[in-house]
Every structure is written in structure tokens, then in C-alpha cells.
Design a protein around this motif. Sequence first.
Motif, PDB file in Angstrom:
ATOM      1  N   THR A  78       0.818  -1.210   0.000  1.00  0.00           N
ATOM      2  CA  THR A  78       0.000   0.000   0.000  1.00  0.00           C
ATOM      3  C   THR A  78       0.850   1.259   0.000  1.00  0.00           C
ATOM      4  O   THR A  78       0.638   2.177  -0.805  1.00  0.00           O
ATOM      5  CB  THR A  78      -0.938   0.003   1.218  1.00  0.00           C
ATOM      6  OG1 THR A  78      -1.796  -1.141   1.161  1.00  0.00           O
ATOM      7  CG2 THR A  78      -1.785   1.263   1.238  1.00  0.00           C
ATOM      8  N   HIS A  85       2.883   1.719  -3.271  1.00  0.00           N
ATOM      9  CA  HIS A  85       2.044   2.235  -4.355  1.00  0.00           C
ATOM     10  C   HIS A  85       1.815   3.737  -4.189  1.00  0.00           C
ATOM     11  O   HIS A  85       1.902   4.513  -5.149  1.00  0.00           O
ATOM     12  CB  HIS A  85       0.699   1.510  -4.377  1.00  0.00           C
ATOM     13  CG  HIS A  85       0.721   0.199  -5.101  1.00  0.00           C
ATOM     14  ND1 HIS A  85       0.878   0.105  -6.460  1.00  0.00           N
ATOM     15  CD2 HIS A  85       0.591  -1.074  -4.641  1.00  0.00           C
ATOM     16  CE1 HIS A  85       0.849  -1.178  -6.820  1.00  0.00           C
ATOM     17  NE2 HIS A  85       0.686  -1.904  -5.737  1.00  0.00           N
ATOM     18  N   SER A  86       1.509   4.152  -2.959  1.00  0.00           N
ATOM     19  CA  SER A  86       1.239   5.563  -2.690  1.00  0.00           C
ATOM     20  C   SER A  86       2.466   6.425  -2.970  1.00  0.00           C
ATOM     21  O   SER A  86       2.374   7.487  -3.604  1.00  0.00           O
ATOM     22  CB  SER A  86       0.793   5.733  -1.241  1.00  0.00           C
ATOM     23  OG  SER A  86       0.636   7.099  -0.912  1.00  0.00           O
ATOM     24  N   THR A 123       2.931   9.484  -5.731  1.00  0.00           N
ATOM     25  CA  THR A 123       3.345  10.834  -5.347  1.00  0.00           C
ATOM     26  C   THR A 123       4.612  11.250  -6.083  1.00  0.00           C
ATOM     27  O   THR A 123       4.732  12.379  -6.573  1.00  0.00           O
ATOM     28  CB  THR A 123       3.581  10.899  -3.830  1.00  0.00           C
ATOM     29  OG1 THR A 123       2.371  10.546  -3.154  1.00  0.00           O
ATOM     30  CG2 THR A 123       4.021  12.280  -3.392  1.00  0.00           C
TER      31      THR A 123
END
Length: 253
Positions: A20, A23-24, A28
Amino acid sequence: MTARATTPAARPAPVLPDLTLEHSLAGTHRARVGAGSGPLLVAGMDEVGRGALAGPVSVGVVVVRMPDDGPHPAVRDSKALSAKRRTALVPEILAWGAAAAVGHAEPGEIDRYGITAALALAGRRAWHRVAADLGRTPDLLLLDGRDNWLPKAPAPLCGALAPGPGAVHLQVKADATCASVAAASILAKVERDGLMTGLAEAFPAYGWEGNKGYGAAAHRLAISAQGPSPYHRMSWNLGLGAAPVGEQAEWTA
């Protein structure tokens, strides 16, 4: 009135690290630098052996492509796994990652430069290896903890190494929540434990096959009785009376 038997509630299954955060961070980073639509390389990094009395400090790196295109191994923080399970996960991690490596800094380097600089040196060596395997440095690094210690490596020993990461994200307990960092912790733990087990054959008195160089009571007693080996960190408190507690003053450029 007869008491009714109750069935104990089942414990919830532990939440395994996932991708998670990776991926974030990739999203960004892509937005910030204007990267194209191709996959980004996100590296997870973790260390083992910081508090040992003997042996190297070791840093693992596992690089994953984001977006990830398949299931990842069922990794966890290396401390939560048995030695057998950690070893079994190694080939899965190596097959999954785009690149992976473990770097080490030896006891003499720890004594000379201090533990933080030696830790950074081990990390830079691991980073160099994955950069060489990939043909370029990863786009960003996810590092376990609150402190970015990588820039603290001794400059004279880093001249031939790949440049350090340009983008670093710090995450406390990342080894428990982020799959890339958990995988890196497993690789580092398995490799360092193997090194200490091998050294135990030449130096059997210290019990390194069991304590892996940490300060177990039997290990400290052996140091008192036999004296330190060439693989002990002489700047540590080895119970010999004159050694400082913890580490030398940090090295500065």
C-alpha cells in the motif's frame, strides 16, 4: 442454573505487510517529477546486527516495480518468523524483486567510524549492488525508522559506489507494514545469521551459531574467559573493563 460453556473467540489473523505505501509513494513521486506511465522502481531497506557484540552490521535492499504485477511473498518482519521460514522465503523474495542485495560493514569499520556510519556504509554497499544489477538507481527508497542514516557513510569509502538515493521516505515499523522492507529485513537476517554460523565453526567458544553475536549471557562469559576474537567490536562494552558502552564517537567527514 447451569453455566453455559463458552467458546473462546478466535484470534484475528495477523495483518501481513503489503504494498500500500509503496504504491502511494510511487504515485506521489510520479506526480512530483512528471515521470511517464512506465513502472517506477521502489526500494525497501532494513538493517540487522546493530546491537550485536560481534560480526558485521548488515543492510538488506529489495527493489520492486510499481505498479507491482503479481502477488508478493507472504513476508513479515524477520523477527516474527522462525529461522526455517525466513530461509524458505529467500528464493521467493529473490524471484519477486526486480533486484535485491545485502551489504555489510565489518567490526573493524564499526570500531573506526561508529555504528551509524558503518550502518550507512553497509546500506550504500547494498544500494550499489542493486543499482549495478538494474543498470540505474531506483527511483526512491523506503527506509525503516525515523532517521535517514545513509548520508552518514564515510565519504572516502563511497567514492566507487553508486550515488545514494535522491528520494527517501522514512517509515517507523515499515518492516511490519511494507512488503519491500519486510523482504529486505528477511534477506539481511538470513545472510547475517549464515555468516555468524559459519564463523562459529572457527570460534566455537562464543556460541555464535545460537546467539549470532548478540550479548547472550554465555557469549559474555566466553569473552571474559577467552578474550575477544578478531570479529568482536572492540569499541563495544564487552565486559573487559576499558571499552566504552555502545560505540565510539561518530565519524565526521
